[in-house]
Design an enzyme around this catalytic site. Sequence first.
Site, PDB file in Angstrom:
ATOM      1  N   LYS A 170       0.821  -1.209   0.000  1.00 41.27           N
ATOM      2  CA  LYS A 170       0.000   0.000   0.000  1.00 41.27           C
ATOM      3  C   LYS A 170       0.864   1.273   0.000  1.00 41.27           C
ATOM      4  CE  LYS A 170      -3.940  -2.116  -0.361  1.00 41.27           C
ATOM      5  NZ  LYS A 170      -4.295  -3.226   0.426  1.00 41.27           N
TER       6      LYS A 170
HETATM    7  C1  LIG Z   1      -5.583  -4.172   0.739  1.00 39.55           C
HETATM    8  C2  LIG Z   1      -7.046  -3.949   0.761  1.00 39.55           C
HETATM    9  C3  LIG Z   1      -7.833  -4.246   1.872  1.00 39.55           C
HETATM   10  C4  LIG Z   1      -7.304  -5.001   3.061  1.00 39.55           C
HETATM   11  O1  LIG Z   1      -6.244  -4.388   3.664  1.00 39.55           O
HETATM   12  P1  LIG Z   1      -5.416  -5.225   4.786  1.00 39.55           P
HETATM   13  O2  LIG Z   1      -4.671  -4.154   5.513  1.00 39.55           O
HETATM   14  O3  LIG Z   1      -4.528  -6.153   4.036  1.00 39.55           O
HETATM   15  O4  LIG Z   1      -6.404  -5.905   5.627  1.00 39.55           O
HETATM   16  C5  LIG Z   1      -9.174  -3.915   1.860  1.00 39.55           C
HETATM   17  N1  LIG Z   1      -9.729  -3.345   0.787  1.00 39.55           N
HETATM   18  C6  LIG Z   1      -9.026  -3.060  -0.327  1.00 39.55           C
HETATM   19  C7  LIG Z   1      -9.703  -2.395  -1.472  1.00 39.55           C
HETATM   20  C8  LIG Z   1      -7.668  -3.371  -0.382  1.00 39.55           C
HETATM   21  O5  LIG Z   1      -6.963  -3.134  -1.496  1.00 39.55           O
END
Ligand SMILES: *Cc1c(COP(=O)(O)O)cnc(C)c1O
Length: 370
Positions: A170
Amino acid sequence: MNARKKSILETLDSNWITTGPKVKKFEELFSNYIGCKHSIALNSCTAALHLSLLVNNISKDDEVIIPIMTFAATANVVIHCNAKPVFCDINPETLNIDVNKIEKLITKKTKAIIPVHIAGQPCEMDTINYLANKYNLKIIEDAAHATEAYYKGKKIGFENISCFSFYATKNITTAEGGMLTTNNDLIAEKVRILSLHGMSKDAWKRYSNEGYKHYDIIYPGFKYNMTDIQASLGICQLEKINNFLKRRNEIKKLYDNLLSEVEEISVIKEIDNIVHARHLYIIKLSENIDRDKFMNQLINQNIGVSVHFLPLHFHSYYKKTFNLKNEDFPNATNVGNRILSLPFYPKLKDDEVIYITDKIKEIINNSYIS
Ligand SMILES: *Cc1c(COP(=O)(O)O)cnc(C)c1O
């Protein structure tokens, strides 16, 4: 030694490695960054989404509207509340939820909408806010891609309960981690309690120098807290967030320029009056190109591409359980077979972007010859 390594080592040498002063500091810095009252650091965005639903009392027989093209977690958390995800088709140009298709999905059982800001572009929140007001629905924003985003001058994360992700891929990362933001004191308190077993006092207060305090369990909660090791990474990442975004904006422009003459590739439309968080660079191939073959050829050249996302009705579980059909989601069905995400991260160099786009052009030209 760089600041990140120093910060982690400092935490390891301190008396706190799990939820403690670094988490508190990261939460304060994040609240300042977003401009919101409360930030609660958790071990994932998925945990943040789950708790957001629970504190809004989403439970059995309730319905929650979500886009059909999102990461699995958006749907799974609804299912874990024993509620029913109701899937909405997407706008094929922005890849975000099609706000014109939401209203006819609303029933007496609908309790909430989870807009997902795909790739870092905010959804059309004016329409979503209007519908939420009209039908008395909660809005929980899946802002996993949208830490830096603004919608019409307002920071994402300011208006509704919003859930951010610091997963490794991210925009900023704590390896694993997430943040829930809200301006509501009661919701913030409930989230904090639920995130740590349902304890009335968190571990930080319990071991403070006011003497020993018994904790009281007031709800069967979860183990969703963030650690100080993660937070020490997050603090360093937050310092660099603007530089990261600046570089991803440069890379985006370079891709746009280099791919502009390729007829078989189109880019995602951007709506007016937003700041895009630039999480992903997604391209859409024309229908005459086999997306999966195209991706494999790029991967053979060591170019790491992926798909964000296969629509949920392409996955066996959701398809079977909710009896989802391709024709119910014409836009997502079409686009879901044509999109892919190109390498997109601050360390990517200009000549690497040029290499990637050269290979893309080569593969497309060859596909015509054969
Ligand atoms: C990565 C992601 C999540 C989940 O995030 P985590 O921190 O891995 O739980 C939820 N929604 C979207 C759209 C994502 O890309």
